[in-house]
Design a protein around this motif. Structure first.
Motif, PDB file in Angstrom:
ATOM      1  N   PRO A   1      -9.955  24.416  23.086  1.00 45.84           N
ATOM      2  CA  PRO A   1     -10.494  22.437  22.442  1.00 45.84           C
ATOM      3  C   PRO A   1      -9.802  21.714  22.448  1.00 45.84           C
ATOM      4  O   PRO A   1      -9.207  22.463  22.306  1.00 45.84           O
ATOM      5  CB  PRO A   1     -11.270  23.776  21.396  1.00 45.84           C
ATOM      6  N   ILE A   2     -10.214  20.378  21.644  1.00 44.49           N
ATOM      7  CA  ILE A   2      -8.946  19.644  21.671  1.00 44.49           C
ATOM      8  C   ILE A   2      -8.381  19.535  20.420  1.00 44.49           C
ATOM      9  O   ILE A   2      -9.041  20.259  19.436  1.00 44.49           O
ATOM     10  CB  ILE A   2      -9.422  18.472  21.950  1.00 44.49           C
ATOM     11  N   VAL A   3      -6.996  19.773  20.820  1.00 43.67           N
ATOM     12  CA  VAL A   3      -6.625  19.412  19.397  1.00 43.67           C
ATOM     13  C   VAL A   3      -5.463  17.987  19.266  1.00 43.67           C
ATOM     14  O   VAL A   3      -5.488  17.745  20.063  1.00 43.67           O
ATOM     15  CB  VAL A   3      -5.897  21.006  19.501  1.00 43.67           C
ATOM     16  N   GLU A   4      -4.808  17.600  18.236  1.00 42.91           N
ATOM     17  CA  GLU A   4      -4.122  16.550  18.114  1.00 42.91           C
ATOM     18  C   GLU A   4      -3.176  16.407  18.976  1.00 42.91           C
ATOM     19  O   GLU A   4      -2.415  15.627  19.009  1.00 42.91           O
ATOM     20  CB  GLU A   4      -3.674  17.071  16.737  1.00 42.91           C
ATOM     21  N   SER A   5      -2.360  17.924  19.773  1.00 46.41           N
ATOM     22  CA  SER A   5      -1.513  17.572  20.373  1.00 46.41           C
ATOM     23  C   SER A   5      -1.538  17.483  21.549  1.00 46.41           C
ATOM     24  O   SER A   5      -0.741  17.286  22.885  1.00 46.41           O
ATOM     25  CB  SER A   5      -1.017  18.662  19.857  1.00 46.41           C
ATOM     26  N   THR A   6      -3.187  17.817  21.966  1.00 50.85           N
ATOM     27  CA  THR A   6      -3.024  17.307  23.007  1.00 50.85           C
ATOM     28  C   THR A   6      -3.197  15.744  23.537  1.00 50.85           C
ATOM     29  O   THR A   6      -2.690  15.108  23.219  1.00 50.85           O
ATOM     30  CB  THR A   6      -5.260  17.671  23.396  1.00 50.85           C
ATOM     31  N   PRO A   7      -2.506  15.880  25.355  1.00 53.50           N
ATOM     32  CA  PRO A   7      -1.899  14.806  25.635  1.00 53.50           C
ATOM     33  C   PRO A   7      -3.171  13.644  26.057  1.00 53.50           C
ATOM     34  O   PRO A   7      -4.054  13.892  25.797  1.00 53.50           O
ATOM     35  CB  PRO A   7      -2.097  14.859  27.511  1.00 53.50           C
ATOM     36  N   ARG A   8      -2.207  12.496  25.604  1.00 53.48           N
ATOM     37  CA  ARG A   8      -3.149  10.990  25.307  1.00 53.48           C
ATOM     38  C   ARG A   8      -2.728  10.138  26.611  1.00 53.48           C
ATOM     39  O   ARG A   8      -1.489  10.183  26.656  1.00 53.48           O
ATOM     40  CB  ARG A   8      -2.416  10.499  24.051  1.00 53.48           C
TER      41      ARG A   8
ATOM     42  N   ALA B   1       0.602  -1.153   0.413  1.00 55.86           N
ATOM     43  CA  ALA B   1      -0.040  -0.173   0.136  1.00 55.86           C
ATOM     44  C   ALA B   1       0.780   0.764   0.319  1.00 55.86           C
ATOM     45  O   ALA B   1       1.302   1.009   0.679  1.00 55.86           O
ATOM     46  CB  ALA B   1      -1.059  -0.540   0.911  1.00 55.86           C
ATOM     47  N   ARG B   2       0.595   2.137  -0.750  1.00 55.18           N
ATOM     48  CA  ARG B   2       1.246   3.429  -0.848  1.00 55.18           C
ATOM     49  C   ARG B   2       0.783   4.026   0.485  1.00 55.18           C
ATOM     50  O   ARG B   2       0.942   5.194   0.860  1.00 55.18           O
ATOM     51  CB  ARG B   2       1.198   4.179  -2.230  1.00 55.18           C
ATOM     52  N   HIS B   3      -0.466   3.888   0.844  1.00 54.32           N
ATOM     53  CA  HIS B   3      -0.966   4.670   1.877  1.00 54.32           C
ATOM     54  C   HIS B   3      -1.827   4.418   2.652  1.00 54.32           C
ATOM     55  O   HIS B   3      -3.094   3.694   1.862  1.00 54.32           O
ATOM     56  CB  HIS B   3      -1.423   5.972   1.604  1.00 54.32           C
ATOM     57  N   TYR B   4      -1.479   4.224   4.051  1.00 52.83           N
ATOM     58  CA  TYR B   4      -2.353   3.286   5.127  1.00 52.83           C
ATOM     59  C   TYR B   4      -2.889   3.797   5.931  1.00 52.83           C
ATOM     60  O   TYR B   4      -2.425   5.061   6.694  1.00 52.83           O
ATOM     61  CB  TYR B   4      -1.173   2.655   5.337  1.00 52.83           C
ATOM     62  N   VAL B   5      -3.822   3.808   6.098  1.00 57.28           N
ATOM     63  CA  VAL B   5      -4.756   4.950   7.048  1.00 57.28           C
ATOM     64  C   VAL B   5      -5.550   4.174   8.332  1.00 57.28           C
ATOM     65  O   VAL B   5      -6.217   3.207   8.048  1.00 57.28           O
ATOM     66  CB  VAL B   5      -6.371   5.947   6.499  1.00 57.28           C
ATOM     67  N   HIS B   6      -4.887   4.118   9.224  1.00 54.31           N
ATOM     68  CA  HIS B   6      -5.318   3.753  10.704  1.00 54.31           C
ATOM     69  C   HIS B   6      -6.291   4.097  11.263  1.00 54.31           C
ATOM     70  O   HIS B   6      -5.979   5.691  11.805  1.00 54.31           O
ATOM     71  CB  HIS B   6      -4.305   3.512  11.769  1.00 54.31           C
ATOM     72  N   ILE B   7      -7.348   4.065  11.034  1.00 53.47           N
ATOM     73  CA  ILE B   7      -8.847   4.756  11.986  1.00 53.47           C
ATOM     74  C   ILE B   7      -8.239   4.405  13.932  1.00 53.47           C
ATOM     75  O   ILE B   7      -8.886   2.924  13.825  1.00 53.47           O
ATOM     76  CB  ILE B   7     -10.082   4.409  12.268  1.00 53.47           C
ATOM     77  N   SER B   8      -8.537   5.148  14.315  1.00 52.45           N
ATOM     78  CA  SER B   8      -8.084   5.496  16.079  1.00 52.45           C
ATOM     79  C   SER B   8      -9.134   5.696  16.404  1.00 52.45           C
ATOM     80  O   SER B   8     -10.518   5.601  16.128  1.00 52.45           O
ATOM     81  CB  SER B   8      -6.754   6.027  16.008  1.00 52.45           C
ATOM     82  N   THR B   9      -9.320   7.085  17.819  1.00 46.63           N
ATOM     83  CA  THR B   9      -9.946   6.994  18.764  1.00 46.63           C
ATOM     84  C   THR B   9      -9.445   8.606  19.213  1.00 46.63           C
ATOM     85  O   THR B   9      -8.587   8.370  19.800  1.00 46.63           O
ATOM     86  CB  THR B   9     -10.898   6.604  19.529  1.00 46.63           C
ATOM     87  N   ALA B  10     -10.954   9.304  18.928  1.00 41.95           N
ATOM     88  CA  ALA B  10     -10.774  10.566  19.835  1.00 41.95           C
ATOM     89  C   ALA B  10     -10.766  10.298  21.471  1.00 41.95           C
ATOM     90  O   ALA B  10     -10.199  11.069  22.524  1.00 41.95           O
ATOM     91  CB  ALA B  10     -11.669  11.679  19.492  1.00 41.95           C
TER      92      ALA B  10
END
Length: 355
Positions: A122-129, A102-111
């Motif tokens: 608001p929550i941003v992508e760099s909000t601690p996990r 695959a040239r591009h693999y998309v993983h569906i995670s969770t917020a």
């Protein structure tokens, strides 16, 4: 969306999982966008969601590498979108299998893996996990770590997508699903966690699909992480009231602290999610997905979508009936509320608690 031209072959996309709440809308939109869509399935589709006729169906089990290899039979894809990878071990198998395929693999995670309670909104992508409350979120975080490491170490072409509470007509976004809607329609009481005023974001799967499909095949998205949600934010009391209004009944809502819900129903599927996710306000900044997919414009608000949901309920009675076990849990929560209210009412002013 990813355009196609007369001298450019359509983007070939494999969806692993394509009949679920989130994935079915994405499959339909990918087809409508002119992509060459394949769907890996074990051959069971009990959701009632239709698969477009032009989709190539491949029978196999994504959890079994031998079955997966047999189903794909040497095929390679421009994009693989995996909705069914839940743990670090799952992710490691996918890295090994799809490297070079695959040239591009998309993983569906969770917020839901963002740390709770959220310390800045608001929550941003760099909000601690660091969601320490739910095993599902911790496992998804492990999967992300494996994929990021593979990208850094070997250039594995991954994009991570984090949906939040996504729903469609066949999947009500309420703890307890169709049983809750049945109770509201009957005029029964419903326990709402907390005081019902925490803020919650609901995203219809068709709106989520806009963002996801817009990312497919985009080389700039490789190595990036996105959450994809709408801007449709309600209190939980509003969510239940919107359902009641659509049913033409008055809502009968009572409130219980989240920790008491966990005590009353420790083994209920939703108890852990309420404690670790739903009881905390969750509002998202979607500016990143809009930078990468300028056409991302969610349009379905819950007060409109609930009408479609009730129409689905009417036309699919066999799939939307109340579940007796869930109904019993909800009855227990209502009894617990009234028992606690009676106990508090029995404490005289100024009386010290026993012990």
């Amino acid at each position: 969306m990813t355009p196609t031209t007369l001298d450019q072959a359509p983007l070939s996309v494999l969806f692993i999982g394509g009949t679920g709440t989130i994935s079915a809308s994405s499959v339909r939109l990918a087809v409508d966008s002119g992509m060459d869509v394949s769907l890996l399935t074990r051959g069971r589709n009990s959701s009632g969601r239709a698969v477009p006729e032009t989709v190539t169906t491949l029978l196999g089990d994504a959890t079994d590498t031998v079955s997966l290899a047999a189903a794909l039979d040497g095929r390679r894809f421009d994009v693989v979108v995996n909705f069914l990878s839940f743990t670090g071990d799952d992710a490691a198998r996918m890295v090994e299998f799809f490297s070079g395929r695959a040239r591009h693999y998309v993983h569906i995670s969770t917020a839901s893996l963002y740390g709770k309670p959220v310390l800045q909104s608001p929550i941003v992508e760099s909000t601690p996990r660091h969601n320490r409350f739910t095993a599902y979120s911790r496992a998804k975080l492990d999967a992300e770590e494996v994929l990021v490491a593979a990208h850094i170490r070997d250039g594995f072409p991954v994009t991570i997508v984090r949906p939040s509470h996504t729903y469609d007509e066949a999947s009500p976004p309420l703890p307890g699903g169709w049983t809750v809607i049945d109770r509201i329609a009957r005029g029964d009481e419903m326990v709402v966690h907390g005081d019902g005023t925490s803020l919650w974001t609901l995203t219809h799967a068709e709106d989520f699909a806009q963002g996801l499909v817009g990312l497919l095949g985009n080389p700039r998205a490789i190595g990036e992480t996105f959450h994809i949600t709408s801007d449709d934010v309600y209190t939980w009391d509003q969510i239940y009231t919107i359902v009641a209004d659509a049913l033409g009944v008055a809502p009968r809502l009572v409130h219980a602290p989240t920790e008491l819900i966990s005590l009353a129903a420790p083994d209920w599927f939703w108890s852990e999610l309420i404690a670790g996710d739903l009881s905390h306000s969750a509002v998202f900044d979607n500016s990143k997905i809009r930078r990468f997919v300028p056409g991302f414009t969610p349009t379905l608000t819950f007060h409109r979508a609930v009408l479609r949901m009730l129409a689905w309920r009417e036309s699919h009675p066999e799939q939307t009936a109340a579940d007796p076990e869930t109904d019993a849990v909800l009855d227990r929560l209502v009894r617990g509320y009234h028992g606690a209210a009676a106990a508090f009412a029995a404490v005289a002013p100024g009386e010290k608690p026993a012990g």
